[in-house]
Design an enzyme around this catalytic site. Structure first.
Site, PDB file in Angstrom:
ATOM      1  N   CYS A 189      -7.082   3.038   1.153  1.00 21.79           N
ATOM      2  CA  CYS A 189      -7.499   3.917   2.251  1.00 21.79           C
ATOM      3  C   CYS A 189      -8.321   5.091   1.704  1.00 21.79           C
ATOM      4  O   CYS A 189      -9.382   4.860   1.150  1.00 21.79           O
ATOM      5  CB  CYS A 189      -6.285   4.365   3.073  1.00 21.79           C
ATOM      6  SG  CYS A 189      -6.763   4.999   4.707  1.00 21.79           S
TER       7      CYS A 189
ATOM      8  N   GLU B 112       0.193  -2.262   1.906  1.00 23.27           N
ATOM      9  CA  GLU B 112       1.644  -2.002   1.925  1.00 23.27           C
ATOM     10  C   GLU B 112       2.206  -1.947   3.337  1.00 23.27           C
ATOM     11  O   GLU B 112       3.406  -1.867   3.538  1.00 23.27           O
ATOM     12  CB  GLU B 112       1.957  -0.710   1.143  1.00 23.27           C
ATOM     13  CG  GLU B 112       1.681   0.601   1.867  1.00 23.27           C
ATOM     14  CD  GLU B 112       0.213   1.022   1.930  1.00 23.27           C
ATOM     15  OE1 GLU B 112      -0.669   0.190   1.647  1.00 23.27           O
ATOM     16  OE2 GLU B 112      -0.030   2.187   2.296  1.00 23.27           O
TER      17      GLU B 112
ATOM     18  N   HIS C 208      -4.336  -0.907   4.709  1.00 21.18           N
ATOM     19  CA  HIS C 208      -3.105  -0.624   3.965  1.00 21.18           C
ATOM     20  C   HIS C 208      -2.364  -1.923   3.650  1.00 21.18           C
ATOM     21  O   HIS C 208      -1.635  -2.417   4.498  1.00 21.18           O
ATOM     22  CB  HIS C 208      -2.193   0.290   4.794  1.00 21.18           C
ATOM     23  CG  HIS C 208      -2.700   1.682   4.897  1.00 21.18           C
ATOM     24  ND1 HIS C 208      -2.358   2.664   4.002  1.00 21.18           N
ATOM     25  CD2 HIS C 208      -3.538   2.265   5.785  1.00 21.18           C
ATOM     26  CE1 HIS C 208      -2.965   3.792   4.327  1.00 21.18           C
ATOM     27  NE2 HIS C 208      -3.688   3.585   5.408  1.00 21.18           N
TER      28      HIS C 208
END
Lengths: 210, 255
Positions: A86, A192, A190
């Site tokens: 990001c 994650e 993202h």
């Protein structure tokens, strides 16, 4: 075994990033969330996360003693696999145009501009799951050629060199979903927060031998 | 292209789920983390925890549940209820929330929204608006729909966007709990007038209501609670129904 260093410069919550890497490692390797430049020398993989504004994040990284030099030494020159996430990806640009005009790290040529989707019904931030298409096969996206990833951003990376845009998403026009060259990669989304696709991408990153 | 988000919401009180899925295979149906794991596996696009008591003592239990959820679920998590200070936000984000939802405090002190957005970034600031029909249009309410704030919901949504909100969670208090579907007029009125994404909430009773929220309400995301909690529908059913209706949605459980 991989030793992942996630750089902690006060940018948001790094717990889920660390946990996602641990899951991707499956116990074969370690994850350190660290603010110490010296830790990068011990790492095999370096991750620069980031949420918030470009200039704030840049200030956060440069405020850590020796960190920018260590990043340059270990990743840019040293060739260790590097992943920016990001705003951590956006910081690789030459400049960022969020709240002013700020010089970035300049590792990947290009600039970070406000999203201006051609379709006026499209909202900013670009928030949610978008399909990511790879420009050419890349080890990071192995098995993920048209997977969905979670995005949340109002600014986007516009690379100068077309070949350094590794993957794109469509949001009222093409936006860079991933950029990179050599041992450097960055994702606008993202991983994650992207469930199985995200974990697969992190596992790919850990297996990558650039 | 960007997909419409389907967001299940868990009502939590004292760190325990009070309105949640009745899955038989849960070890502890009252544990928000357990429910979050199931929704994660089912391919929900995001998850929302709403702390309906939001008492001081319950806060630590909630933070613990958020933390355990974030360790196991790699999906975006929004937490709302009782968010009044920058420190409340910081603690939730550090525990593992990706976004916080703010309601009453934004009404009480609108500048709190810009302070929060400047400090943590717009991407993690969701403004919850509870709206009701009034003779004049749509009004904003606080305290679970009991207190009229004396604000026009459309103007309020626009102001929140201007102050740095990243998205709006819009609940029709007239429809909430009725299973009659979203207030589509309200939803459309807000979505069409703000530059940020809007989550439609309140009233979902059938899968067609989810379709209507997007098609006729123009929402970027749809939130539902009871149709999932009581086992009437699964995330996969809801997604395939929406997809069959021509809505761009990420398939459940596909990477």
């Amino acid at each position: 075994m991989p030793q992942v260093a996630i750089i902690d410069y006060g940018s948001g919550n790094l717990r889920s990033a660390a946990k996602a890497f641990q899951r991707a490692l499956g116990g074969k390797g370690g994850v350190a969330v660290t603010a110490e430049a010296a830790a990068l020398a011990r790492a095999t993989h370096i991750v620069l996360p980031g949420v918030g504004a470009f200039a704030d994040c840049l200030r956060g990284v440069t405020a850590l003693p020796g960190m920018v030099d260590a990043l340059r030494r270990e990743a840019l020159e040293g060739g260790k696999p590097f992943l920016g996430i990001c705003v951590g990806m956006q910081l690789l640009a030459d400049r960022g145009l969020e709240h002013g005009d700020h010089a970035g790290l300049g590792w990947i040529a290009g600039e970070v501009r406000r999203l201006e989707p051609r379709d006026p019904t499209l909202k900013v931030p670009h928030m949610g799951w978008n399909e990511v298409a790879t420009a050419a096969p890349h080890p990071l996206f192995e098995g993920l050629s048209s997977a969905h990833f979670y995005f949340v951003h109002s600014y986007h990376f516009v690379p100068k060199v077309a070949a350094e845009q590794l993957a794109a998403a469509d949001y009222g026009g093409d936006i860079a979903a991933a950029v990179g060259r050599d041992n450097l990669v960055g994702t606008q989304f993202h991983p994650e927060k992207s469930q199985t696709a995200g974990l697969r991408l992190l596992a790919n990153f850990l297996r990558w031998r650039p | 292209m960007l997909k419409i988000r389907l967001i299940p919401c868990l009502d939590v009180r004292g760190g325990r789920v009070v309105k949640g899925v009745r899955f038989v295979d849960l070890r502890d149906a009252g544990d928000p983390t357990e429910q979050a794991r199931l929704y994660d596996a089912a391919g929900a696009d995001e998850l929302c925890f709403l702390d309906i008591a939001a008492s001081h003592e319950a806060r630590d239990i909630l933070l613990d549940a958020v933390g355990r959820t974030a360790e196991q679920c790699f999906m975006p998590l929004t937490v709302g209820g009782g968010v009044r200070t920058l420190d409340d936000i910081r603690r939730l984000l550090l525990a593992g929330a990706d976004k916080v939802s703010i309601n009453t405090e934004a009404v009480r002190r609108p500048e709190f929204v810009s302070e929060a957005a400047e400090k943590f970034g717009s991407q993690c600031i969701t403004i919850a608006i509870d709206a009701r029909r009034t003779p004049a249009g749509f009004g904003v309410y606080t305290h679970g729909g009991r207190n009229a704030a004396g604000l026009d919901a459309i103007a309020w949504a626009q102001r929140m966007a201007a102050l740095g909100a990243g998205e709006i969670l819009l609940t029709s208090m007239d429809r909430d709990g009725t299973k009659l579907g979203f207030d589509l007029e309200l939803t459309r009125a807000i979505v069409d007038r703000v530059p940020i994404p809007v989550i439609a909430s309140g009233g979902v009773g059938t899968l067609d209501h989810l379709v209507d929220g997007v098609r006729r309400g123009h929402a970027q995301a749809v939130l539902a609670a009871s149709i999932f909690h009581f086992g009437e529908h699964t995330i996969a059913e809801a997604k395939s129904h929406m997809k069959a209706a021509g809505i761009a949605i990420r398939e459940a459980a596909a990477p």
